[in-house]
Design an enzyme around this catalytic site. Structure first.
Site, PDB file in Angstrom:
ATOM      1  CE  LYS A  73      88.996-126.239  82.563  1.00 18.76           C
ATOM      2  NZ  LYS A  73      89.201-125.171  81.513  1.00 18.76           N
ATOM      3  CG  ASP A 102      86.309-125.567  79.154  1.00 18.51           C
ATOM      4  OD1 ASP A 102      85.088-125.418  78.826  1.00 18.51           O
ATOM      5  OD2 ASP A 102      86.908-124.802  79.965  1.00 18.51           O
ATOM      6  CE  LYS A 112      83.601-122.206  79.213  1.00 21.71           C
ATOM      7  NZ  LYS A 112      85.164-122.413  79.383  1.00 21.71           N
ATOM      8  CG  ASP A 135      78.094-122.000  64.677  1.00 20.21           C
ATOM      9  OD1 ASP A 135      77.110-121.632  63.988  1.00 20.21           O
ATOM     10  OD2 ASP A 135      79.139-121.772  64.221  1.00 20.21           O
ATOM     11  CB  THR A 140      81.740-117.250  86.780  1.00 19.27           C
ATOM     12  OG1 THR A 140      82.725-117.461  86.121  1.00 19.27           O
ATOM     13  CG2 THR A 140      80.966-118.428  87.457  1.00 19.27           C
ATOM     14  NE  ARG A 190      94.357-119.267  88.358  1.00 14.27           N
ATOM     15  CZ  ARG A 190      93.581-118.452  88.172  1.00 14.27           C
ATOM     16  NH1 ARG A 190      94.279-116.990  88.022  1.00 14.27           N
ATOM     17  NH2 ARG A 190      92.187-118.376  88.278  1.00 14.27           N
TER      18      ARG A 190
HETATM   19  O1  C5P Z   1      93.177-121.945  88.104  1.00 13.16           O
HETATM   20  P1  C5P Z   1      91.592-121.950  88.528  1.00 13.16           P
HETATM   21  O2  C5P Z   1      91.394-123.237  89.567  1.00 13.16           O
HETATM   22  O3  C5P Z   1      90.819-120.947  88.668  1.00 13.16           O
HETATM   23  O4  C5P Z   1      90.936-122.532  87.041  1.00 13.16           O
HETATM   24  C1  C5P Z   1      89.488-122.828  87.028  1.00 13.16           C
HETATM   25  C2  C5P Z   1      89.551-123.325  85.411  1.00 13.16           C
HETATM   26  O5  C5P Z   1      87.945-123.624  85.240  1.00 13.16           O
HETATM   27  C3  C5P Z   1      89.857-122.491  84.418  1.00 13.16           C
HETATM   28  O6  C5P Z   1      90.345-123.219  83.259  1.00 13.16           O
HETATM   29  C4  C5P Z   1      88.701-121.765  84.004  1.00 13.16           C
HETATM   30  O7  C5P Z   1      88.816-121.249  82.694  1.00 13.16           O
HETATM   31  C5  C5P Z   1      87.627-122.722  84.332  1.00 13.16           C
HETATM   32  N1  C5P Z   1      86.339-122.093  84.531  1.00 13.16           N
HETATM   33  C6  C5P Z   1      85.994-121.222  85.649  1.00 13.16           C
HETATM   34  N2  C5P Z   1      84.784-120.683  85.805  1.00 13.16           N
HETATM   35  C7  C5P Z   1      83.640-120.933  85.014  1.00 13.16           C
HETATM   36  C8  C5P Z   1      84.005-121.937  83.824  1.00 13.16           C
HETATM   37  C9  C5P Z   1      85.343-122.462  83.610  1.00 13.16           C
HETATM   38  O8  C5P Z   1      86.934-121.115  86.392  1.00 13.16           O
HETATM   39  N3  C5P Z   1      82.511-120.478  85.154  1.00 13.16           N
END
Ligand code: C5P
Length: 232
Positions: A32, A59, A61, A64, A119, A211
């Site tokens: 991603k 990603d 998003k 517009d 979220t 992460r």
């Molecule tokens: O590091 P982690 O596993 O929390 O990363 C989750 C990824 O998913 C990040 O790139 C974050 O921006 C994305 N994301 C999220 N929640 C959402 C939409 C996207 O954590 N509702």
């Protein structure tokens, strides 16, 4: 629907991203690319990662007016990405325009999925700032149905919502779910989390994992553990 683990490459530069991807000598994980990396490095980073053999979820998003989104999607489609997304809040005409823009002359196109409510938006903020008074869960489901009716392929949602989304929108409407942590790991800033195995059980089609893989001492081992728990 092909189940897969998508690694969120939330890095600030191409150099850092390549250093991370160089760890993977045997498999080519689905990657991603988000706003930070795309705005820093531009379309070249997408072409380069694609040329290394990875599938890409871009990603960005989009949100517009329909004509602008249609034209932007046409550009992204030419980049040969595999999944792109937009905000369902942009409305049905915008979502339909996006599909038109994405569809290549040969009729193929990347998967198009919608963000329902971020979220980071909770019930109070939605009511007080966005002036939407319905229960948050209902707004999420209603936006998912709007996306489905506009012809989109799925939504980004919490793994905990994946089962209900499939019930309301069908099993072929795909659920792409961040918020994944290994059992007993530190959740960081994520609130509503599941393990890869739980996400599989509830019905996620793709899990997005950042992460727990990118910050792991052994990223390849962490990726393999995710795949084993999610896909088996
Ligand atoms: O590091 P982690 O596993 O929390 O990363 C989750 C990824 O998913 C990040 O790139 C974050 O921006 C994305 N994301 C999220 N929640 C959402 C939409 C996207 O954590 N509702």
């Amino acid at each position: 629907m092909g189940k897969d683990v998508i690694i969120a490459c939330d890095f600030a530069s191409a150099e850092e991203t390549y250093r991370f991807l160089d760890n993977f000598t045997e498999e080519k994980p689905f990657v991603k690319i988000g706003m930070e990396l795309f705005y820093a490095e531009g379309p070249a980073i997408v072409r380069a990662i694609k040329a290394r053999g990875h599938k890409i979820f871009l990603d960005l998003k989009l949100h517009d007016i329909p004509n602008t989104v249609k034209k932007a999607m046409s550009v992204l489609s030419n980049l040969d990405v595999d999944i792109v997304n937009l905000h369902a809040a942009g409305g049905s005409d915008m979502m339909k325009g996006a599909i038109e823009g994405l569809t290549r002359p040969d009729g193929t196109r990347p998967l198009l999925i919608a963000v329902t409510q971020l979220t980071s938006i909770d019930q109070a903020r939605m009511e007080n700032e966005l002036l939407i008074k319905e229960p948050l869960a209902e707004v999420v489901m209603s936006y998912a149905e709007n996306a489905k009716n506009a012809g989109l392929d799925g939504v980004v949602c919490s793994p905990l919502e994946a089962g209900v989304v499939h019930e309301r929108c069908g099993k072929d409407f795909c659920t792409v779910t961040p918020g994944i942590r290994f059992a007993s790991a530190d959740a960081g800033d994520q609130q509503r989390i599941t393990t890869p195995a739980e996400a599989n059980k509830i019905g996620s089609d793709y899990i997005v994992v950042g992460r727990p893989i990118t910050k792991a001492e052994d990223p390849v081992a962490a990726y393999r553990r995710c795949v084993a728990e999610f896909i088996g």
